[in-house]
Structures are given as C-alpha cells and as structure tokens.
Write a protein that holds these residues in place. Structure first.
Motif, PDB file in Angstrom:
ATOM      1  N   LEU A   1       0.814  -1.222   0.000  1.00 45.81           N
ATOM      2  CA  LEU A   1       0.000   0.000   0.000  1.00 45.81           C
ATOM      3  C   LEU A   1       0.841   1.264   0.000  1.00 45.81           C
TER       4      LEU A   1
ATOM      5  N   LEU B   1       2.820   2.310   2.408  1.00 44.89           N
ATOM      6  CA  LEU B   1       3.026   2.925   3.727  1.00 44.89           C
ATOM      7  C   LEU B   1       4.486   2.812   4.140  1.00 44.89           C
TER       8      LEU B   1
ATOM      9  N   LEU C   1      -4.801   3.554  -5.560  1.00 46.24           N
ATOM     10  CA  LEU C   1      -5.349   3.346  -4.218  1.00 46.24           C
ATOM     11  C   LEU C   1      -6.844   3.638  -4.086  1.00 46.24           C
TER      12      LEU C   1
ATOM     13  N   LEU D   1     -12.546   9.992   6.395  1.00 49.07           N
ATOM     14  CA  LEU D   1     -11.826   9.237   5.366  1.00 49.07           C
ATOM     15  C   LEU D   1     -12.377   9.573   3.984  1.00 49.07           C
TER      16      LEU D   1
ATOM     17  N   GLY E   1     -11.082  12.694   2.520  1.00 50.02           N
ATOM     18  CA  GLY E   1      -9.726  12.667   1.978  1.00 50.02           C
ATOM     19  C   GLY E   1      -9.662  12.148   0.553  1.00 50.02           C
TER      20      GLY E   1
ATOM     21  N   LEU F   1      -5.538   7.373   6.452  1.00 45.74           N
ATOM     22  CA  LEU F   1      -5.577   8.524   5.552  1.00 45.74           C
ATOM     23  C   LEU F   1      -4.701   8.276   4.328  1.00 45.74           C
ATOM     24  N   LEU F   2      -3.504   7.703   4.568  1.00 51.12           N
ATOM     25  CA  LEU F   2      -2.569   7.544   3.463  1.00 51.12           C
ATOM     26  C   LEU F   2      -3.044   6.512   2.444  1.00 51.12           C
ATOM     27  N   VAL F   3      -3.861   5.525   2.875  1.00 55.70           N
ATOM     28  CA  VAL F   3      -4.310   4.545   1.889  1.00 55.70           C
ATOM     29  C   VAL F   3      -5.627   4.960   1.247  1.00 55.70           C
TER      30      VAL F   3
ATOM     31  N   PRO G   1      -6.396   7.345  -1.042  1.00 59.08           N
ATOM     32  CA  PRO G   1      -5.162   7.870  -0.522  1.00 59.08           C
ATOM     33  C   PRO G   1      -5.193   9.392  -0.341  1.00 59.08           C
TER      34      PRO G   1
END
Ligand SMILES: Nc1ncnc2c1ncn2[C@@H]1O[C@H](COP(=O)(O)OP(=O)(O)OP(=O)(O)O)[C@@H](O)[C@H]1O
Ligand SMILES: [Mg+2]
Lengths: 358, 324, 273
Positions: free
Chosen positions: B56, B58, B81, B106, B109, C102-104, C106
C-alpha cells in the motif's frame, strides 16, 4: 528509489544553504564601498559645515559598547527610554526633520516611546511609559534655532565632532561607505593626544546632501566602535507637517514651562540639581567634566550603578582618595570629597585634572 | 467483469530490511490473480503486515518492486489506491469522533469521489458491516468487534477492485467471524479481488481460492487451495499383528516413507505415504488385496487425509516461539 | 467537484476545533483578558510604569485590555497552545494509527502536511482573535471607551484604534504561524504527540531566553521570537513598517525551512504504526 527518497532531504538543505548565503552575502553587498570621485578632507569639511538644510525622515540605530555590565532584560514593556539608557545596548530612534525649527525624535522601545518634538516656538517631550508630557514655550526669536536635544542623530553627533577639530586632530578621508542605501565619504578624525581614550571618530557623509549618515567612535585598541549611530533608512523629503503637530492626549500629566521665565516654585523639587552643575577642565579631546557634591548614597537603589561601583579601583594622590571606573570610552573618578570627574580620557588625565582643579 | 490480463497484485523480490537490520520480508514474489480470494497465511511475526504495508506504499521497500491492479506502486498510488480498500493491522480511528464522523473524514480525503454522495456512501458502508445502529456512538465506546467492523466499513466506502484485509476477523465473536466470512465471499462473488491475511488456516480454508504461506519473511508456498491439498499428500495406516511383513508388501507396491509404530494391545500400525512423490499414488484396493494375498492379517485400514493445519505447521515450523 | 480540495481541510478544522482539549485551550486563553480586566477593575487606579505595557491605560480606555491581554499571552500561553496543536498534527495521527488510514485513502503526504499546517495556522489565528475579542468585550464592559492615545502621544478615533487592534491580532497570528511550522516538523519526527509539543514549547522558550541575554545580541536578529513584540509599531503614528516587515520575513523563512524539513521527513517516512 531509495536514492530518490533520500535525496528529498537535499531540498530543505538547499533552502537552508540559500538562507545562510543570503544572510552572508546581503551585508557584503550593502557594505560594498561605492566608487565616488575623490575629495579632500578640507572639501568634505567645508561641504558639511556649509551643507544646506535638507529635510529628511529616517530611522537611526544607536549602539554603545562601552563595556558596562549588560543585564538581561525582563519582559515586555520594561525597556526604559531614559537618556541614560543610551549608554548601553542598542536603541532605535525615528527622526523627522523639516528645518531648524521643526523636528521630531521618537526613541522607540518595545511597546513604549519617548518623543521630543519641536514645532516653532513649541517644544514638547512625551513619554508613553509614564503618560507624561512637558511643554516648553520658547521665545519667538528662537523659533528657527535648533533644539538642544540628546545627541542621537548623526547630524548632532557630527556637529560635536567637527567642533572638536583643532590642531590636536588629524583629519583624513578614508574611502567610501554605503549607508541606508546611500553612498557616503568616510571622514576620519583622530586625536593626537595620547591622553584621549578615543582612537578615532569616523563620519560617513552623504555624497549628495553632505548629511552625516553615520558616526562611529573607536576606542583605543578596539576593532569595533564603542559608540555608533547610523541611519538604517533615510528619505530626503519634507515630512508630513502632521508629524510635528503635537497636542497632549487626554489624561496625560502635562507640565508647562516657558523659556526664560523662572520655573514655577516646586515644579522641580530637585535641590541636588544646582549643586551638580558641571565645570569643564581642559580643552578638546581631553576635556574633563568636574561635578561637585555627588552623593552616592542617593543612588544606592540603582542596581547598575552599584554593580559598577563595586568593580571600581581605589586610587589616591595629592588630590585625596577616590575610586576610578574605566570603560572603553569614558573614565570616571569619584573622589571621597564628593567631586566626580568624567572624560573620554585615561584615568591619569583625570587624576591630573583633579590635582589642578583641587 | 472484463478479463484483465494484469494480476491484482504482483511483486518481484519484494524485500524489507528495517533499520535495525532485521529482514522482515525477504524477496517474495506474490502473484494474486484477478477475481480470486487470496489467503495470506503465516504465523505471528512472519512478515504479513509488513508486506501489506509495502503493497500500500506505507512502508518503502528496501528492494524489489510491485504492482497493484496493473500499475506500479508507489509511483501510481494516487490513481490505484482509490480502487483499493484496505484494513491494515486492525482498525484505527479517532476515539472522540463517532464511527460515522470517522468514516466521513476518510471520505473527505478521497479526491476521486464527489462530496455530494459522502453521506450515502458512509451509511451504506456502515449498513454493510452491521454498524448502522451504532453509527453515532463515539469510537472510544465501541467494543473490539465494533471497531473491527468499522475498519471494514472504511475499506468498503466505495466499490473496490481490490480489498487488502489484514486479519479482519481479529477480535470478532463466532457470529461476527461468520459474517465477515460471508462478506468476503460476497465481495469475491461481486468480482473484487480479496487479499486476506490470517494466521488461522481454518479461516483461510473456508473462503480462499488461492493461498500464500509466509514463514520467517519468505513465501514458502503459493498456489490454489487444491494444489495445497495435493501437496499435503494422503497416507494409509494399516493395523496388523505382523507389521514388518506388511511394510515389506507396501514398499514393494511403491509407497513413500513407510514406518512402523507400536500401538497398545496386540496390533501395530504401519503408516505410509500413498505416493512417494514422483510416481502415481498407490491404489488402496490393490494394497489390501496384496496384503491378504501375502497372508498378513489386516485388522484395520485407514486412509488419512491430514488436514491443512498439519501441513501449515510443517511449512512454517513447529514451536511456540513467534517468527522474529 | 470544485470544493474538493477544501473537504479534507474542513474535516481537519472540525477535528482541531471539535476536540475538547483544544476548546479548553481557547477557554483558558480567554480567561487572560477576563482576569486582567477584573484585577485592574478592583484594584485602585494608578501605579503607573509597573507591570505589563498598557496596563495603566486600561482604566482610561477599555480597548487597551485587548492589547494588554495579547502582550501578556504572547510570550508563553499563545505559543504554548499552538505548540500543542501543531505537535499533535502528524504525531497524533501516527499514534492513533489513523495516519495509515488517511494515506491509503489515498491522501497524498504533501497534501496532508499542507492541510495540517493550514489548520494549525487557523488555530493560531483563532487563539489570537479569542484573546483579542474577549479582551475587547471585557474591556468595553468594565471600562470607558472612546478616542485612543497611541504610543506616540497622538490621539486617534476609536474606530481607527479598533482597526489597529485587529491588525495586531493578525500580526500575532502570523508570528504564531512560525511556531506552528516548527511544531509541524517535530510532529513528523515522532509518534508521541507529547514529545513534539514539548520540543516545540521548549524551543520557543529557549529562543525567548536567548533573546533576553544581551551577551548574545549578535544572534537576536535570527531568532524567530525576536520580532514578536514589533506589533507595538501599529500603535505609533505614523506606523513604521520596517520592523514588522522584518518580522514577517523572519517568520516566513522559518516557516519555509521547517515545512520543507517536515515535507522531507513525512514523504520518506515508513508508516509502521
Ligand atoms: N517498524 C519496525 N521496525 C523493526 N522491526 C519491525 C517493524 N515492524 C515490524 N517489524 C518486525 O518485522 C517482523 C514481521 O512483522 P509483521 O508485523 O509483518 O508480522 P505479521 O506476520 O503481521 O505478524 P502478526 O501475525 O503477529 O500480525 C517482526 O519480527 C517484527 O518485529
Ligand atoms: Mg500483522
């Protein structure tokens, strides 16, 4: 991929380098000596004394490195703006000048300000910290005469230095300087008398208006000036007349005084004032001020003064006994009989003066 | 869904060496076909979560490369993603926000969806994991199972082509576990690829079509569940009073490893792999016939299909210590 | 779709301002003008020259309570509250594990940093405006108001002074943006929000201490705390812009450098929480 991630750090590094470079280079650019047609010291002096009054407004920064103990400054608004505070540290003043009878100096402190305003026959002083104003009404014939004020502007300081030019001084022109974005000649005055603590006084004189833009006083053996006052910005234009119009704010304590008239009884309940009128011994660079009847116990509350006195050296001679304090530029001899001798001279000169004035 | 030649997940030599020097993932080559439910198995500390973090984006891979849905990562994270729903190492949300507010955050975002549908998307996701009733509750007051469900809801905020779920049944009660299993099957049936990690083989066995087994950072098996079963091998156990003769007959028929175990009472058991690995498996009917012909009394013949659990332990090593 | 980039920012603002701890910070800040106002009201008038600047003027004009409150809270309480919010920014998400969510999604790491920083700046502005606004309201309730005497002794109308006071609050907010950038950087270094908050607050205090020691005067111009009090120039007539311009430039350089550092750190960091 690992390289490209690692290389991200080069971007803030490059940013930091750019800032550091700007900090190093910009003073170098500002300090670069401009090239100006050569002038002799005599020509410069003449142009300065004959300089027409150019109206201006600007900001002056005064820095003193007299070697007095520095004390940490406490919080906001505590910066005192009394004239005595000018002997230590760095101070900023804003100056407006529209001619001999119209000027204003604002001594700027953190969240405080002291002003001296001259507008024709009206002279005002104002202190924001104490919320007090003094009004001095001058006789009408003096309306155009310069105001006697503290020597914070380069013009005033230069006038003093020029007055000291006599056979005891060598005067030379040493290159040029760039000050507040203007090109200036550097006029150097060096006392010949070894009794003076002053090594040289450097005046930077504006190449166009002949206005002194910077005064530096170097003590003997010092690389940095012990006293320096310079414009950080200056504009040669007549300031807005509103700047000189002062009326005391509501709620301020106002003291009225008329020049020539005796001060109102009780207006200045300062008995020591008369006793402390100084006399001057000697001439030129080595002149010494003698003040009689100085009572130190009165100054017991002043922390800075008592620190100074504790560091003082005991001396004695045919003049009696006393203590001597020496700073980079000024020596003071306090005799036990209450006499105080002060001058920009070596302690030996003070002791001679004490003997002669005895 | 249209047949897409590119696999859902493909890695080549994917490696993570942490700064401590530890190699958590050691050159693995994952191959997850589109549309499958892939069980990613491995004991604690074998590198499953670290692999998922690398997939992913990260965590950056020390070596190797990988693609998700045919696009290389992490270069194309922004376009890939949004089509990937993920639940990494358990749920994590702001404790003082409600479950719904956490999902709204979420959704906020995600630049690839319109703001207008946010409420609908969030409510549908909550509905799907059975959290609609507790949507307004603060996350800090959620039970472990509710938290896990909210994490799943986060992964299901919008239709996804690929779901990467790290131990999604962790902390769920048997009923919740069954619901998640059903959910995973549904998602698979809808055409999404599901990549599911677990240290429980039984769980994977029930939903997966494909399996990858991790051990000490290495991928020790990868293939379909059927292939895994075959790899497990079938054994035969013969109870007899004359074990040595029985063993000789069995070896003659071409069984694999054959061993005699003394059991309680009069009989002993002879255990043998029905296949020696390269030949065709021995036929059990023929074995019994030969034993009888040879005069070996046969008390009992059992064909053992060892469950995958045993194979799993075999592949990943026995012992209580975690991989480290 | 046009409002898209602002969605996360709005969500971030809700997170910052919806958090009880941050609301408590603002509430504590608002007590400063209230306490000063009551103290000045109940104590006898006079005693000039003592205490913080403008204290003596409050009894004559309530507007000065806003200035006094900003002066009193600027050295410590305002930067502390910004240190708390900025130290929390990335480290808080990392410690709760929400950063990986948050990062995924994304959310691009650069975008996340910018959104976080923007909300820190807004919080700093809100903090300055709370002190200013409460000071103004309490001042006008407890004390007389009218024309205002500036530091230069010039008297200006109440409306003029109100405008200046608002500019003071904006300048203070700009100074706090410098603290916020430092905090944002520390916040990318750790998963412990308290650590980032403490480091930011300590750095601010060290800078202020260094800024009060005359022996190291040469480095004063390079400290981010030095230009803070230049807001006093807004109370002079005419207003000198030089010191405040230097102040904005100094903070601007600090903000740029620390945001670049934060960016370099955040975009290369392994998110393993
Ligand atoms: N940030 C890190 N720094 C150093 N080592 C790490 C880090 N993260 C994980 N590891 C190590 O990498 C190895 C693999 O960890 P990982 O979390 O991937 O295991 P896992 O298979 O997910 O285990 P579990 O089933 O317990 O969740 C472990 O030994 C772990 O200690
Ligand atoms: Mg794990």
């Amino acid at each position: 991929m690992p390289f490209s991630l690692r290389s991200r750090w080069t971007i803030p590094a490059a940013g930091a380098t750019a800032v550091a470079a700007a900090l190093v280079i910009s003073p170098m650019v500002a300090d670069a000596s401009p090239s100006l047609p050569p002038r002799t010291a005599a020509e410069l002096l003449a142009s300065t004394t004959a300089a027409a009054d150019h109206p201006f407004s600007g900001t002056v920064v005064e820095t003193a490195r007299l070697g007095l103990p520095d004390l940490p400054m406490s919080g906001a608004g505590s910066t005192s703006l009394s004239a005595t505070s000018l002997v230590t540290g760095s101070h900023t003043a804003r100056v407006w000048y529209a001619g001999p009878g119209r000027s204003r100096i604002a001594l700027v402190g953190d969240l405080a300000e002291s002003d001296v305003i001259r507008n024709g026959t009206d002279a005002w002083t104002w202190s924001s910290a104490t919320n007090t104003a003094q009004h001095l009404t001058l006789p009408s014939e003096t309306a155009k005469a310069p105001t006697p004020t503290i020597d914070v502007t380069p013009a005033q300081a230069a006038a003093k230095a020029l007055a000291a030019i006599d056979p005891t001084t060598t005067v030379t022109v040493e290159g040029t300087a760039s000050i507040a974005g203007r090109s200036a000649y550097e006029l150097v005055l060096a006392p010949r008398d070894a009794g003076s603590l002053v090594a040289q006084v450097r005046l930077a004189i504006d190449s166009v208006t002949s206005t002194p833009l910077r005064v530096e006083v170097f003590a003997r053996g010092a690389g940095k000036p012990a006293f320096e006052t310079a414009f950080t910005s200056i504009t040669f234009a007549t300031p807005d007349p509103a700047v000189f119009a002062f009326s005391p704010p509501r709620g301020a304590k106002v003291t009225e005084q008329t020049m020539g008239a005796a001060p109102a009884p009780g207006a200045r309940p300062d008995a020591a004032k008369d006793a402390a009128q100084p006399t001057v011994v000697g001439t030129g660079w080595t002149s010494v001020a003698v003040i009689k009847g100085v009572d130190l116990s009165a100054a017991g509350g002043n922390a800075q003064l008592s620190t100074l006195l504790r560091s003082a050296k005991q001396v004695s001679g045919s003049y009696g006994t006393g203590r001597v304090v020496t700073t980079a530029l000024v020596s003071a001899l306090l005799l036990d009989d209450g006499r105080l001798l002060v001058g920009a001279v070596t302690p030996a000169v003070l002791e001679q003066a004490a003997t002669r004035a005895g | 869904m249209p047949a897409d030649p590119s696999p859902a997940i493909a890695t080549r030599g994917l490696t993570k060496r942490f700064r401590s020097g530890q190699v958590a993932v050691d050159g693995i080559d994952l191959m997850v076909p589109r549309g499958c439910v892939y069980g990613f198995l491995g004991p604690n500390g074998s590198g499953k979560t670290t692999t998922i973090r690398m997939l992913l984006g990260l965590v950056s891979a020390t070596e190797g490369e990988h693609e998700l849905l045919g696009e290389s990562m992490p270069a194309h994270a922004a376009s890939v993603l949004p089509r990937v729903g993920a639940l990494v190492e358990g749920p994590a949300f702001h404790p003082y926000l409600s479950g719904r507010a956490n999902l709204m955050r979420l959704d906020a975002g995600d630049r690839s969806v319109a703001a207008a549908g946010a409420g609908r998307r969030v409510d549908e996701a909550l509905e799907r994991v059975g959290l609609a009733a507790a949507a307004g509750k603060r996350y800090r007051n959620y039970s472990l199972g509710m938290r896990q469900r909210l994490g799943l809801a986060g992964a299901l905020l919008r239709p996804r082509d690929l779901l990467v779920l790290d131990e999604p049944t962790n902390g769920l009660d048997p009923q919740g576990t069954r619901e998640v299993r059903t959910l995973v099957r549904e998602l698979g049936a809808e055409g999404s690829t599901v990549f599911l990690s677990s240290h429980l083989l039984s769980e994977i066995e029930q939903v997966s079509t494909h399996v990858g087994v991790m051990s000490h950072g290495r991928l020790v098996f990868q293939g379909t569940l059927t292939a895994l079963r075959q790899a497990a091998g079938v054994r035969v156990r013969v109870e007899t009073t004359r074990p040595d003769e029985a063993a000789a007959v069995m070896r003659a028929l071409g069984t694999g490893t054959t061993a005699v175990h003394a059991t309680s009472g009069v009989t002993s058991s002879v255990v043998a792999d029905l296949s020696d690995g390269d030949g065709t498996p021995v036929d059990t009917a023929q074995l019994v016939e030969q034993l009888v012909k040879a005069g070996v009394p046969v008390h009992e013949v059992v064909v053992e299909r060892p469950d995958l659990e045993d194979l799993f332990v075999e592949l990943t090593g026995e012992g209580f210590d975690v991989d480290q | 779709m046009r409002s898209q980039p602002l969605r996360l920012f709005r969500s971030e603002l809700r997170l910052v301002f919806g958090r009880r701890r941050n609301q408590a910070l603002l509430a504590v800040l608002s007590t400063a003008p209230i306490l000063i106002g009551i103290a000045v009201r109940v104590s006898s008038p006079g005693g000039d020259g003592e205490g913080p600047a403008f204290l003596g003027q409050i009894t004559q004009n309530g507007l000065f309570l806003a200035f006094t409150a900003l002066t009193v809270t600027l050295p410590f309480f305002l930067p502390l509250s910004v240190a708390v919010v900025s130290g929390e920014a990335i480290a808080g998400e990392a410690s709760s594990g929400t950063l990986r969510n948050l990062l995924v999604v994304p959310v691009d790491r650069t975008r996340l940093l910018l959104v976080k920083y923007a909300s820190i700046v807004v919080f700093g502005l809100a903090a300055a405006l709370v002190v200013w606004g409460v000071g103004l309201i309490v001042g006008l309730l407890l004390f007389p108001h009218g024309a205002v005497t500036l530091l230069s002794g010039t008297t200006v109308s109440f409306a003029n002074a109100l405008g200046r006071a608002l500019l003071v609050a904006l300048y203070v907010a700009a100074m706090l943006a410098g603290v916020g950038a430092i905090g944002a950087f520390f916040s990318t270094l750790t998963e412990v929000p308290m650590g980032a908050m403490a480091a930011t607050a300590v750095l601010t205090i060290i800078s202020e201490i260094v800024g009060a020691v005359p022996q190291v005067r040469v480095i004063w111009p390079y400290l981010f705390t030095t230009p803070w009090l230049a807001f006093g120039d807004l109370l002079r007539s005419p207003v000198p812009l030089h010191a405040m311009a230097i102040g904005l430039l100094t903070e601007g350089v600090y903000i740029a450098l620390f945001l670049l550092l934060a960016w370099a750190r955040l975009t290369t960091k392994d998110i393993s929480s």
